[in-house]
Design a protein around this motif. Structure first.
Motif, PDB file in Angstrom:
ATOM      1  N   PHE A   5     -10.661  -2.745  -1.094  1.00  0.00           N
ATOM      2  CA  PHE A   5      -9.877  -1.627  -0.562  1.00  0.00           C
ATOM      3  C   PHE A   5     -10.471  -1.025   0.712  1.00  0.00           C
ATOM      4  O   PHE A   5      -9.952  -0.046   1.239  1.00  0.00           O
ATOM      5  CB  PHE A   5      -9.735  -0.532  -1.632  1.00  0.00           C
ATOM      6  N   LEU A  66      -1.776  -2.936  -3.432  1.00  0.00           N
ATOM      7  CA  LEU A  66      -2.528  -4.195  -3.437  1.00  0.00           C
ATOM      8  C   LEU A  66      -2.206  -5.078  -2.239  1.00  0.00           C
ATOM      9  O   LEU A  66      -3.084  -5.730  -1.672  1.00  0.00           O
ATOM     10  CB  LEU A  66      -2.257  -4.959  -4.737  1.00  0.00           C
ATOM     11  N   ASN A  69      -2.599  -2.223   1.075  1.00  0.00           N
ATOM     12  CA  ASN A  69      -3.738  -1.301   1.059  1.00  0.00           C
ATOM     13  C   ASN A  69      -3.365   0.060   1.644  1.00  0.00           C
ATOM     14  O   ASN A  69      -4.126   0.664   2.399  1.00  0.00           O
ATOM     15  CB  ASN A  69      -4.936  -1.888   1.817  1.00  0.00           C
ATOM     16  N   VAL A 322      -3.010   2.696  -6.763  1.00  0.00           N
ATOM     17  CA  VAL A 322      -3.313   2.209  -8.113  1.00  0.00           C
ATOM     18  C   VAL A 322      -3.431   3.390  -9.080  1.00  0.00           C
ATOM     19  O   VAL A 322      -2.916   3.340 -10.207  1.00  0.00           O
ATOM     20  CB  VAL A 322      -4.609   1.370  -8.110  1.00  0.00           C
TER      21      VAL A 322
END
Length: 431
Positions: A5, A66, A69, A322
């Motif tokens: 990340f 994902l 980012n 997330v």
């Protein structure tokens, strides 16, 4: 995880990203209550829509986190769910099953356009001045939503809007929350927006303005009433009315998402040299969520402008997304406690975040009339029409026009000419 990340490159941490994710979730969680309420008026099962809303948000938000980012949430669009219910189903008399099939087709077309990088090319072709205007305009729009949700501004038949009843208990709660949050922010307290919402919720419960949930854990409603119905009505989309609906979903969602992505990536410091890295992946995540959401049983999702609340707290990477998705997953089991996240609780966050996003206005060259006119109308039309797409429409039409008037037509990207014509045709179409 840190390497994936890019925590170091974006100057962030697990704690900062987690706090940002929770803040964004709290700002957008109302969609779990409001979306089923609106779509149920079209005849859809409220429980199934609740589950579909949460699952769509989980899928879309995880994908954009994902793949691209980005610290952004994707959830069903408030504007498009109202259009779905009141204009399409109630106004045009189209059954919700057929309308949902139209949403699915629009999502598939979006995916194709994203894979062909057409959407990416369009966004990168937008002039830098208009991108800053879009970011600032969305800031004003978000702040207006917050002021309206708080009851600080209300409708008025003579002046359109006016000051609300500030002595009303719920309005007073929102005002107190706004003052507390501003105090913490100017004192430099990290996570001030998040802490402000928590403090407001506690105060609201103490004084009886926010109901204390009678239970904490609830059962997850079945998806059976809505899941997969889009595949049973594909033969019904080839009518002028439904094709017009598909076009409208495509058009409005396309530019709402484009505007939101430009604003949010600018706020997060991701946009560099007038280009947004990995924008194609973000658009693919958004369009995939549209098709998947229709299959599950909800109207068109979009990039949530409320993500700006988490970015303001410090969200800079997909790990924020997330966390947001994880919160939506938890919310499936703890739906009763969502009642404490009222519009009064989230209003101060939207007002403050709107102010922070409006700071992008400083990057516009206000000394040049050919920049000022399209930029100003892009900004002002967003809150006045309650539509990001409408703000873009005025900017995209006027920008080529003023440069042509100055005989600088060679400076205009061909895509801008196409967008100008497209928006003119759109105005003719809706007229």
């Amino acid at each position: 995880m840190k390497n994936f990340f890019q925590f170091t490159e974006r100057n962030t941490s697990f704690k900062q990203e987690t706090l940002a994710g929770i803040t964004t979730f709290l700002s957008v969680a109302y969609i779990l209550v409001v979306n089923p309420l609106i779509l149920s008026q079209a005849g859809m099962d409220r429980g199934a829509v609740f589950t579909a809303t949460a699952l769509t948000a989980i899928v879309g938000t995880v994908l954009i986190g994902l793949l691209a980012n980005y610290p952004i949430a994707i959830a069903p669009s408030m504007g498009l769910n109202s259009f779905f219910t009141f204009s399409v189903c109630i106004g045009m008399g189209i059954e919700w099953q057929v309308a949902l099939t139209g949403v699915f087709i629009a999502g598939v077309i979006f995916m194709i356009l994203s894979l062909m990088k057409i959407r990416e090319k369009i966004i990168n072709a937008i002039p830098e001045a208009l991108k800053h205007a879009i970011a600032a305009g969305i800031g004003f729009f978000i702040a207006f939503i917050g002021l309206k949700n708080a009851g600080i501004v209300v409708g008025n038949p003579d002046t359109f809007v006016t000051i609300g009843e500030l002595t009303s208990p719920k309005v007073a709660l929102a005002v107190i929350g706004l003052i507390i949050t501003i105090f913490m922010m100017v004192r430099g307290i990290n996570g001030a927006i998040f802490y402000g919402m928590v403090i407001m919720t506690i105060i609201g419960m103490i004084v009886g303005l926010i109901s204390i949930p009678s239970s904490i854990i609830g059962t997850i409603p079945s998806l059976e009433p809505t899941f997969g119905v889009v595949f049973m009505n594909l033969q019904d989309i080839f009518t002028p009315e439904v094709l017009a609906v598909i076009f409208t979903f495509l058009f409005v969602a396309f530019f709402d998402t484009a505007g939101a992505l430009i604003a949010l990536t600018s706020q997060a410091g991701i946009m560099k040299n007038n280009e947004i890295p990995k924008i194609g992946r973000a658009l693919l995540a958004d369009s995939s969520a549209g098709a998947i959401g229709a299959v599950l049983g909800t109207s068109t999702p979009a990039t949530s402008v409320e993500s700006s609340a988490g970015i303001a707290v410090g969200g800079r990477t997909g790990f924020t997304s997330v966390i947001i998705a994880l919160c939506f997953a938890i919310a499936l089991f703890f739906s009763p406690i969502l009642s404490v996240i009222t519009t009064e609780v989230t209003a101060p966050a939207l007002i403050i975040v709107g102010a922070l996003m409006a700071m992008d206005i400083k990057n516009i060259d206000w000394s040049k009339i050919e920049i000022v006119i399209p930029a100003f109308l892009t900004i002002i039309m967003m809150p006045l029409t309650s539509s990001v797409a409408m703000g873009l429409a005025f900017g995209f039409i006027l920008y080529p026009f003023v440069l042509i008037a100055q005989k600088r037509y060679k400076e205009i990207h061909p895509i801008m000419y196409a967008l100008c014509l497209l928006f003119i045709l759109y105005f003719i179409f809706i007229a």
